[in-house]
Design a protein around this motif. Structure first.
Motif: not given
Length: 380
Positions: A142-147, A283-288
């Protein structure tokens, strides 16, 4: 406080090539000469694995020593290590096999092509208690995007900006396409057996997702959590800081499972959580760090950078108790100056060609290693 640090280990993939930034494959020869290294399906990248250790000092040297040995091997070949997690200046239109006789590589080339020709760092945390392991898997999923946001380093492909910060994560073929949040070990075993029976997964290793359980005999014997989402982090201090953040979140969960296990806390269903996680990752892959995400507790929108800052504030007490405050310090630099992808894109926006951006970063990566090696020598 009786909390103990977890065992930690890394699987690190690296690109090799010329000082000009062009990728050159030498994985088969390097793996033959250097016991630390193994090949990937495409010979332009190769991998080394560190021995697990609880403490961060030895882990730093474990990360750097194989890189030094590989660099020494590359010197007479007039080659170097190339930062970034995609073929920034390379040719992504053809696959360069490391082992033409390997049938599993046949499958990978035929089904995925150069989408898998990327580098990354997989972070492993030792957890042998299975209920705790699966609770940790849910939280980290659930928090992988942050890393990923802290590690993004692949904004270029084939000499051009892609419009994203982690092209690697956008192009890498997540397999199977939909992975649930597992409720427990039997749930995971049944799901893997079903994927193998239908051919969705070709073998027990063929689970390519942001985070997965790992162990000596998957899916039956498990002893660690493996975070797979991070792009390659060349700076060892930043990598260890990201690792410390993950570990402290997991240790916080182990202390307070009723407050941090998404299965117990979230207002969303497990299906909704799985969709939210995948959407956040994209979303993070696009804009981190600049991406707008949705929090797993209730689905509310939150800026990625703000979420990480809140997380860092929340782990201050446990980081002090475990003496890891300084270990986390590099993350504040990343939040202030941007991750590698953001810095590269700023250089590009300022007028520097992609080739020059990569060439400068090749020199910086080497300088990081020299600086770290000198620090190790002084401390040793």
């Amino acid at each position: 406080m009786n909390t103990r640090l977890l065992l930690k280990g890394f699987e690190v993939e690296l690109f090799t090539g010329r000082f000009s930034g062009e990728h050159v494959g030498v994985a088969t020869a390097a793996a033959s000469d250097l016991a630390d290294f193994v090949t990937e399906p495409d010979h332009r990248n190769l991998e080394y694995i560190t021995e697990p250790n609880q403490h961060y000092g030895p882990l730093r040297e474990a990360l750097l020593a194989p890189r030094r040995r590989l660099r020494q091997w590359l010197v007479p070949r007039q080659l170097t290590l190339i930062p970034g997690s995609t073929l920034s200046l390379g040719d992504s239109h053809h696959f360069e096999r490391s082992d033409p006789l390997n049938p599993y590589h046949d499958l990978i080339e035929a089904n995925y092509g150069t989408r898998v020709v990327t580098t990354s760092v997989h972070i492993n945390l030792g957890l042998e208690d299975l209920p705790l392991l699966f609770a940790a898997l849910r939280l980290v999923r659930c928090e992988a995007a942050l890393f990923l946001a802290l590690s993004a380093s692949s904004p270029f492909l084939d000499g051009q900006p892609t419009g994203s910060h982690s092209q690697r994560w956008l192009q890498f073929p997540l397999t199977p396409e939909r992975v649930p949040l597992f409720q427990n070990h039997p749930d995971y075993v049944a799901w893997v057996e079903a994927q193998l029976a239908t051919g969705t997964m070709q073998n027990e290793r063929h689970l390519w997702t942001s985070v997965r359980p790992n162990g000596p005999r998957r899916p039956y014997q498990l002893n660690r959590l493996e975070l797979r989402i991070c792009d390659l982090i060349t700076d060892p201090d930043v990598l260890l800081a990201v690792t410390a953040l993950i570990e402290l979140r997991v240790l916080s969960l182990l202390q307070n499972p009723s407050q941090l296990d998404p299965l117990k806390v979230s207002r969303l269903t497990t299906d909704e959580l799985a969709d939210l996680c995948d959407a956040n990752d994209s979303a993070v892959a696009q804009m981190s760090l600049d991406a707008t995400l949705h929090h797993w507790r209730d689905g509310s929108p939150i800026l990625c950078r703000s979420w990480i800052e809140t997380m860092l504030e929340g782990i201050i007490p446990i980081s002090r108790d475990l003496g890891l405050e300084k270990q986390l310090a590099p993350l504040h630099r990343v939040l202030n100056k941007g991750n590698q992808a953001m810095q590269w894109l700023q250089n590009y926006a300022d007028g520097k060609p992609v080739e020059a951006v990569i060439q400068d970063s090749i020199a910086e990566m080497n300088a990081e290693e020299l600086k770290a090696s000198k620090a190790e020598a002084i401390l040793g």
